[in-house]
Design a protein around this motif. Structure first.
Motif, PDB file in Angstrom:
ATOM      1  N   MET A   1       0.740  -1.158  -0.019  1.00 48.99           N
ATOM      2  CA  MET A   1      -0.230  -0.054   0.059  1.00 48.99           C
ATOM      3  C   MET A   1       1.074   1.233  -0.175  1.00 48.99           C
ATOM      4  N   VAL A   2       0.463   2.142  -0.966  1.00 46.31           N
ATOM      5  CA  VAL A   2       1.427   3.287  -0.815  1.00 46.31           C
ATOM      6  C   VAL A   2       1.064   4.190   0.328  1.00 46.31           C
ATOM      7  N   GLY A   3       2.315   4.572   1.195  1.00 42.05           N
ATOM      8  CA  GLY A   3       1.886   5.352   2.372  1.00 42.05           C
ATOM      9  C   GLY A   3       3.181   6.344   2.437  1.00 42.05           C
ATOM     10  N   VAL A   4       3.159   6.667   3.482  1.00 37.75           N
ATOM     11  CA  VAL A   4       4.301   7.522   4.137  1.00 37.75           C
ATOM     12  C   VAL A   4       5.602   6.673   4.286  1.00 37.75           C
ATOM     13  N   ASP A   5       6.532   7.491   3.723  1.00 40.55           N
ATOM     14  CA  ASP A   5       7.944   6.851   3.741  1.00 40.55           C
ATOM     15  C   ASP A   5       8.407   7.337   5.214  1.00 40.55           C
ATOM     16  N   TRP A   6       9.018   6.484   5.927  1.00 44.38           N
ATOM     17  CA  TRP A   6       9.207   7.082   7.312  1.00 44.38           C
ATOM     18  C   TRP A   6      10.549   7.881   7.284  1.00 44.38           C
ATOM     19  N   ASP A   7      11.527   7.723   5.991  1.00 45.61           N
ATOM     20  CA  ASP A   7      12.502   8.678   6.046  1.00 45.61           C
ATOM     21  C   ASP A   7      11.906  10.296   6.005  1.00 45.61           C
ATOM     22  N   LEU A   8      10.666  10.459   5.629  1.00 42.51           N
ATOM     23  CA  LEU A   8      10.198  11.817   5.361  1.00 42.51           C
ATOM     24  C   LEU A   8       9.671  12.290   6.742  1.00 42.51           C
ATOM     25  N   ILE A   9       9.037  11.340   7.687  1.00 43.92           N
ATOM     26  CA  ILE A   9       8.855  11.669   8.777  1.00 43.92           C
ATOM     27  C   ILE A   9      10.037  12.205   9.769  1.00 43.92           C
ATOM     28  N   ASP A  11      12.803  13.153   8.832  1.00 42.13           N
ATOM     29  CA  ASP A  11      13.475  14.592   8.373  1.00 42.13           C
ATOM     30  C   ASP A  11      12.600  15.524   8.939  1.00 42.13           C
ATOM     31  N   ARG A  12      13.341  16.251   9.901  1.00 41.94           N
ATOM     32  CA  ARG A  12      12.879  17.285  10.847  1.00 41.94           C
ATOM     33  C   ARG A  12      12.188  18.780  10.200  1.00 41.94           C
ATOM     34  N   LYS A  13      12.934  18.772   8.943  1.00 42.43           N
ATOM     35  CA  LYS A  13      12.414  19.998   8.169  1.00 42.43           C
ATOM     36  C   LYS A  13      11.241  19.755   7.394  1.00 42.43           C
ATOM     37  N   THR A  14      10.391  18.514   7.518  1.00 39.82           N
ATOM     38  CA  THR A  14       9.334  18.284   6.776  1.00 39.82           C
ATOM     39  C   THR A  14       8.184  18.598   7.860  1.00 39.82           C
ATOM     40  N   SER A  15       7.232  19.267   7.508  1.00 34.06           N
ATOM     41  CA  SER A  15       5.932  19.457   8.570  1.00 34.06           C
ATOM     42  C   SER A  15       5.062  18.530   8.237  1.00 34.06           C
ATOM     43  N   LEU A  16       4.121  18.257   9.254  1.00 31.16           N
ATOM     44  CA  LEU A  16       3.195  17.255   9.339  1.00 31.16           C
ATOM     45  C   LEU A  16       2.156  17.601   8.233  1.00 31.16           C
TER      46      LEU A  16
END
Length: 138
Positions: A1-9, A11-16
């Motif tokens: 299932m396509v979902g959130v890439d944990w690396d994106l989470i 990354d402290r520069k990425t907003s919710l």
């Protein structure tokens, strides 16, 4: 299932908001998702069901969303549809069961067979020879 890439989470520069924007909102259950994929690929349902070795009535109930299927029945459906490993895992997740795991011997055999385009009967023979539980009841 396509979902959130944990690396994106991580990354402290990425907003919710950015993280949530990457989530695929498609929450279609396993049966209807499979039915849509069958239609999209121009497959014939009766051929898919025959190749899956599922009971015809039960298979149609799964595809219509009227019945939930066990993990093994969904794997059988994946074989009938000719799915690869990733698509099989998505089908399983949409069915509310665990995806195939590379740390589970039986799952490795199943993934090997899916990847090589083997049919469910050959997969069952290999599972049987390795003293693993088969997909189709013997």
């Amino acid at each position: 299932m396509v979902g959130v890439d944990w690396d994106l989470i991580k990354d402290r520069k990425t907003s919710l908001r950015e993280v949530l924007g990457s989530v695929d909102g498609d929450m279609l259950p396993a049966g209807p998702w499979a039915a849509d994929l069958i239609a999209e690929r121009g497959l014939v349902r009766s051929d898919v069901i025959r190749r899956s070795r599922l009971n015809q009535t039960f298979a149609y109930q799964i595809l219509s969303g009227a019945r939930h299927a066990s993990r093994d029945k969904l794997v059988q459906l994946a074989f009938g549809m000719g799915l690869g490993i990733d698509e099989c895992c998505e089908l399983l997740e949409r069915g509310g069961v665990n995806a195939l795991s590379p740390r589970v011997r039986r799952d490795v055999v199943i993934a090997y067979c899916l990847d090589r385009g083997l049919d469910v009967a050959i997969c069952d023979d290999i599972l049987w020879d390795l003293r693993e539980r088969t997909l189709v009841s013997r």
